[in-house]
Scaffold this active site. Structure first.
Site, short mmCIF file in Angstrom:
data_model
loop_
_atom_site.label_atom_id
_atom_site.label_comp_id
_atom_site.label_asym_id
_atom_site.label_seq_id
_atom_site.Cartn_x
_atom_site.Cartn_y
_atom_site.Cartn_z
N HIS A 175 -21.65 -9.61 -30.92
CA HIS A 175 -21.90 -8.59 -31.96
C HIS A 175 -23.18 -8.86 -32.83
O HIS A 175 -23.12 -10.01 -33.52
CB HIS A 175 -20.71 -8.48 -32.96
CG HIS A 175 -19.72 -7.83 -32.17
ND1 HIS A 175 -18.36 -8.14 -32.55
CD2 HIS A 175 -19.58 -6.75 -31.29
CE1 HIS A 175 -17.52 -7.30 -31.79
NE2 HIS A 175 -18.45 -6.49 -30.99
N TYR A 300 -16.66 -11.45 -39.61
CA TYR A 300 -16.17 -12.48 -40.60
C TYR A 300 -14.81 -12.19 -40.77
O TYR A 300 -14.16 -11.34 -40.69
CB TYR A 300 -17.09 -12.47 -41.82
CG TYR A 300 -16.94 -11.30 -42.62
CD1 TYR A 300 -17.72 -9.89 -42.25
CD2 TYR A 300 -16.31 -11.21 -43.73
CE1 TYR A 300 -17.73 -8.98 -43.16
CE2 TYR A 300 -16.13 -10.21 -44.75
CZ TYR A 300 -16.82 -9.02 -44.26
OH TYR A 300 -16.75 -7.80 -45.04
N GLU A 373 -13.34 -15.99 -36.05
CA GLU A 373 -13.94 -15.15 -37.19
C GLU A 373 -14.36 -16.17 -38.11
O GLU A 373 -13.74 -16.43 -38.84
CB GLU A 373 -13.07 -13.94 -37.60
CG GLU A 373 -12.74 -13.01 -36.38
CD GLU A 373 -13.74 -11.90 -36.23
OE1 GLU A 373 -14.85 -11.97 -36.69
OE2 GLU A 373 -13.38 -10.97 -35.46
#
Ligand SMILES: [Zn+2]
Length: 411
Positions: A175, A300, A373
């Site tokens: 990403h 995140y 994450e």
């Protein structure tokens, strides 16, 4: 000769092409009831213009949603109608991006320091890998495993190759906007190669293969044009880009992935439609049987997630994965106090099929497959300031090492 006025217009057009997030707000929305959680989930699936930075199915969790100015009145009306408590987390996304850019561009610093203090561009990252392969030729090598759609070399670095070792494959940056992920992979490389004596315990009987930027076209585009770009860059109809982490061929497109090319979670025209996901697939297949741990870095939210991403049922072998993930979370908690949530993707967040971790586990037979994450930038979401890189990557490395050690004990 080209008239000056045309040159001027061309320059203006190039400058103006950078996407502005002027007036975009990020809302924090508390979901207190099952109906509210359902409502947000449906909104995420149906509305391509608003961008969910965080959404889980846990009650009393706060979703974070970026909304462009034109969509704000309707969005707020929806929230009020459904009884949500909400607040504005970022009043103007553009100003947080500009503040960070100003700090980042101040002065050039040597590469090893710059890993801790700035977000390196893709060509600099590749140069660093090549530099290490030259300097430490006896135990470090770099291989180009493919090219991105726009022709950027996808390079892996292999550290401590030994045919008897189990392999850890670490990747980051599928990403584009999650810049802290490549920065963390780079710090891992730096530690394993240039500070090997401090990291003997995860080198003595493990081989590391690291791909620090899976999606360099998107990564560069997020530096140059749209800070919050997520997908690859290959055009599909009138929109560009596929969500690489919905593009793997395992229950592809079944759930939590969009068939609309303009969506942030577009699954692609076919499974493995993107050269970048093909490269990860081939790297994993080449290591089939040897690769015991696939770790893919995202941001995140402080999560350690594992299969399945496509169903809430847990796979056989989940306890082994859970044990590794818990070891990572515990090490971080002990070192800095930061908390990670551990669990299967579907149970902790939402079902989303076509993820690389599911595919690695199911098809490449990697027994330990985990999505990490990483921490975000507090109120700044995907955009942690460069000043936060050092603290973040050092903390994350503690967790990664603890997981690697656990894997080494098992295999
Ligand atoms: Zn991600």
């Amino acid at each position: 000769m080209i008239p000056k006025i045309i040159i001027l217009f061309t320059v203006l057009a190039v400058v103006a092409a950078r996407r502005s997030y002027q007036g975009y707000k990020v809302y924090e929305v508390l979901q207190e009831t099952v109906n509210q959680a359902k409502f947000l989930h449906q909104l995420e699936q149906s509305n391509d213009s608003i961008d969910f930075w965080h959404l889980s199915k846990q009650l009393n969790d706060r979703a974070r949603v970026m909304v462009p100015p034109g969509a704000q009145p309707a969005f707020i009306a929806d929230l009020m109608r459904n009884g949500f408590q909400f607040s504005v987390l970022i009043d103007n996304v553009e100003s947080t991006i500009q503040n960070n850019a100003a700090v980042a561009s101040r002065k050039p610093i040597p590469i090893e320091n710059s890993i801790l203090h700035k977000y390196l561009r893709h060509s600099d990252i590749n140069s660093y890998l090549d530099e290490l392969a030259n300097k430490y030729a006896s135990h470090v090598s770099v291989v180009e495993i493919g090219k991105s759609y726009e022709g950027r070399p996808l390079k892996t670095i292999t550290i401590n190759e030994n045919a008897n070792n189990p392999v850890i494959l670490l990747d980051a940056g599928i990403h584009a906007r999650e810049w802290i992920a490549p920065a963390t992979a780079l710090y891992a490389i730096n530690q394993l190669v240039e500070h090997a004596t401090n990291n003997k315990n995860v080198l003595s009987n493990l081989t590391w293969v690291i791909l620090p930027v899976v999606n360099p076209d998107g990564y560069e585009y997020s530096h140059e044009q749209e800070r919050l770009w997520r997908k690859t860059r290959k055009p599909s109809g009138r929109c560009s880009g596929t969500d690489g982490n919905r593009n793997f061929d395992f229950h592809w497109g079944e759930v939590g992935a969009s068939s609309s090319a303009c969506s942030e979670t577009y699954r692609g025209d076919t499974a493995f439609s993107e050269p970048e996901t093909q490269a990860v697939r081939d790297a994993l297949l080449k290591l089939k049987g040897r690769c015991k741990f696939y770790l893919t870095l995202h941001s995140y939210g402080n999560y350690l997630l594992y299969p399945w991403g496509w169903t809430r049922t847990l796979p056989d072998g989940w306890r082994e994965i859970d044990e590794v993930a818990q070891a990572g979370a515990a090490a971080i908690k002990k070192a800095t106090g930061s908390r990670y949530t551990v669990g299967s993707s579907t149970n902790v967040l939402y079902a989303a099929a076509g993820g690389s971790d599911d595919w690695a586990f199911a098809e490449a037979k990697v027994p330990i497959s985990i999505i990490m994450e990483l921490p975000g930038g507090g109120s700044q979401g995907f955009n942690p300031p460069a000043s936060a890189i050092e603290r973040s990557v050092k903390e994350s490395w503690i967790g990664i090492k603890a997981m690697a050690l656990k894997v080494a004990q098992k295999y």
